[in-house]
Design an enzyme around this catalytic site. Structure first.
Site, PDB file in Angstrom:
ATOM      1  N   TYR A  58      14.410 143.363  68.124  1.00  0.00           N
ATOM      2  CA  TYR A  58      13.900 142.412  67.126  1.00  0.00           C
ATOM      3  C   TYR A  58      13.576 143.136  65.816  1.00  0.00           C
ATOM      4  CZ  TYR A  58      10.549 138.982  65.187  1.00  0.00           C
ATOM      5  OH  TYR A  58       9.864 138.092  64.394  1.00  0.00           O
ATOM      6  N   ASP A  68      17.705 121.951  64.150  1.00  0.00           N
ATOM      7  CA  ASP A  68      17.531 122.918  65.244  1.00  0.00           C
ATOM      8  C   ASP A  68      18.562 122.601  66.317  1.00  0.00           C
ATOM      9  OD1 ASP A  68      14.606 124.648  66.093  1.00  0.00           O
ATOM     10  OD2 ASP A  68      16.335 124.527  67.438  1.00  0.00           O
ATOM     11  N   GLY A 115      10.685 125.307  66.195  1.00  0.00           N
ATOM     12  CA  GLY A 115       9.923 126.473  66.665  1.00  0.00           C
ATOM     13  C   GLY A 115       8.482 126.441  66.200  1.00  0.00           C
ATOM     14  N   GLN A 116       7.753 127.544  66.485  1.00  0.00           N
ATOM     15  CA  GLN A 116       6.321 127.582  66.171  1.00  0.00           C
ATOM     16  C   GLN A 116       6.079 127.449  64.664  1.00  0.00           C
ATOM     17  OE1 GLN A 116       4.356 131.387  66.544  1.00  0.00           O
ATOM     18  NE2 GLN A 116       2.318 130.464  66.732  1.00  0.00           N
ATOM     19  N   LYS A 161      15.314 142.794  62.121  1.00  0.00           N
ATOM     20  CA  LYS A 161      14.535 142.364  60.955  1.00  0.00           C
ATOM     21  C   LYS A 161      14.614 143.410  59.837  1.00  0.00           C
ATOM     22  CE  LYS A 161      13.056 138.312  62.194  1.00  0.00           C
ATOM     23  NZ  LYS A 161      13.540 137.109  61.461  1.00  0.00           N
ATOM     24  N   GLY A 216      15.893 125.906  62.379  1.00  0.00           N
ATOM     25  CA  GLY A 216      14.950 126.415  63.372  1.00  0.00           C
ATOM     26  C   GLY A 216      13.637 125.655  63.280  1.00  0.00           C
ATOM     27  N   ASP A 238      23.418 124.648  64.829  1.00  0.00           N
ATOM     28  CA  ASP A 238      23.400 126.013  65.358  1.00  0.00           C
ATOM     29  C   ASP A 238      23.585 126.921  64.148  1.00  0.00           C
ATOM     30  OD1 ASP A 238      25.337 127.825  67.914  1.00  0.00           O
ATOM     31  OD2 ASP A 238      23.989 128.527  66.316  1.00  0.00           O
TER      32      ASP A 238
HETATM   33  C1  VAH Z   1       6.586 138.509  68.126  1.00  0.00           C
HETATM   34  N1  VAH Z   1       5.352 136.677  67.097  1.00  0.00           N
HETATM   35  O1  VAH Z   1       5.590 138.698  68.818  1.00  0.00           O
HETATM   36  C2  VAH Z   1       6.418 137.655  66.848  1.00  0.00           C
HETATM   37  C3  VAH Z   1       6.022 138.488  65.651  1.00  0.00           C
HETATM   38  C4  VAH Z   1       4.660 140.381  64.759  1.00  0.00           C
HETATM   39  C5  VAH Z   1       5.141 139.662  65.979  1.00  0.00           C
HETATM   40  O2  VAH Z   1       7.112 138.880  64.899  1.00  0.00           O
HETATM   41  O3  VAH Z   1       7.684 138.943  68.389  1.00  0.00           O
END
Ligand code: VAH
Length: 317
Positions: A144, A36, A13-14, A148, A10, A54
């Site tokens: 998300y 990536d 990415g940022q 996590k 990855g 991937d």
């Molecule tokens: C988001 N930048 O906005 C991520 C982050 C705490 C936020 O995990 O989904």
């Protein structure tokens, strides 16, 4: 010191773009493999090895680890909060199977040290929102955040059951200038700097008083490397560490920008991301990270604003 070879999954990415740069400064360009699905930004990609990988392809990950005799793996590939709400199954698959693939490889190859990013998104609307502690109620209400939180549980399980050396940080919103974020709820805090320089104004998709925990990327990268370089005996938390720096609202970051660009203006048009932001903490208590491995942030809001505007102004020339 035995030779260290690092694989960053990855890497485009940022976080990955900044992390590859920092790792290559430490270990040497040829000892950090960027990987990536998307090609690496030119500035980074030509400096060292790059592989199209991937993270759902466990065989390719394993082959790459063997090919380069990798000793550390950073797994950054994920769908972030706003995107994940639109792509529930893809987000769960990428965020979870990618982690499982790596934990299983690390279970077999005991020498590997793993970094996996969690997020303050693991907290939910029933979590105390101010000075949120390491251990508290965790009922995330986003795809998300659920992925996590589950990932944190698996990291701790693989460490306890199979002695996998996996380390993790609950990142707040991250602000950087090298590579843009994608699909997050905190992304406004990057876009606002670009728009301040380009248009002199910014329409924010959150309400003016939406306070969220945030961190400048140089702090996040340094904290990540300090965690990964710490003696294993000091790492007492193998789910994921709270890590804090600053917290601010859109109105406060706008005021910080106006000290450099007095004519800059901000307007507000809250969208679906407001509900996500409202489910997260407003500030984080990171006492464990400070006590266990000496974490200390360096950038406050105004120091970050000065550095962001200076670098973006140069990049836009
Ligand atoms: C988001 N930048 O906005 C991520 C982050 C705490 C936020 O995990 O989904």
């Amino acid at each position: 010191m035995s030779k260290e070879t690092v694989l960053v999954l990855g890497s485009s990415g940022q976080i990955g773009t900044d992390l590859v740069h920092a790792l290559r400064n430490i270990y040497g360009n040829d000892n950090v493999i960027a990987a990536d699905l998307k090609a690496q930004p030119i500035a980074i990609g030509q400096a060292g090895p790059f592989e199209f990988i991937d993270v759902l392809d466990a065989v390719k990950i394993s082959e790459t680890i063997n090919k380069y005799k990798v000793t550390q793996v950073y797994l950054l590939a994920a769908l972030l909060s706003a995107t994940a709400e639109q792509k529930i199954k893809s987000a769960w698959r990428l965020n979870m199977e990618g982690l499982f693939n790596l934990l299983e490889i690390a279970r077999e190859q005991k020498h590997l040290k793993i970094f996996w990013p969690s997020s303050i998104a693991v907290f939910g609307p029933t979590t105390p929102r101010q000075n949120t502690p390491q251990y508290t109620v965790m009922e995330p209400s986003t795809v998300y955040g659920i992925s996590k939180l589950a990932g944190e549980r698996w990291c701790e399980y693989y460490h306890q059951k199979f002695a996998v050396d996996v380390r993790s940080i609950r990142y707040p919103g991250l602000i950087s200038y090298k590579a843009d974020p994608g699909g997050g709820t905190t992304d406004y805090a990057v876009a606002i700097y670009h728009e301040a320089l380009k248009a002199g104004s910014y329409q924010c998709y959150l309400k003016s008083d939406t306070r969220m925990p945030m961190m400048y990327m140089p702090d996040a990268i340094r904290g990540t490397l300090e965690l990964m370089h710490a003696d294993a005996a000091k790492i007492k938390i193998r789910s994921s560490y709270n890590l804090s720096a600053i917290d601010f609202t859109p109105a406060e970051i706008a005021a910080s920008i106006q000290t450099h660009l007095p004519a800059f203006s901000i307007s507000y048009a809250p969208d679906v991301r407001q509900a996500i932001a409202d489910s997260w903490p407003q500030s984080i208590n990171d006492a464990e990270a400070r006590n266990h491995w000496g974490w200390q942030h360096e950038y406050d809001l105004n120091k970050m604003t000065a550095d962001m505007l200076q670098h973006l102004a140069i990049l836009k020339k």
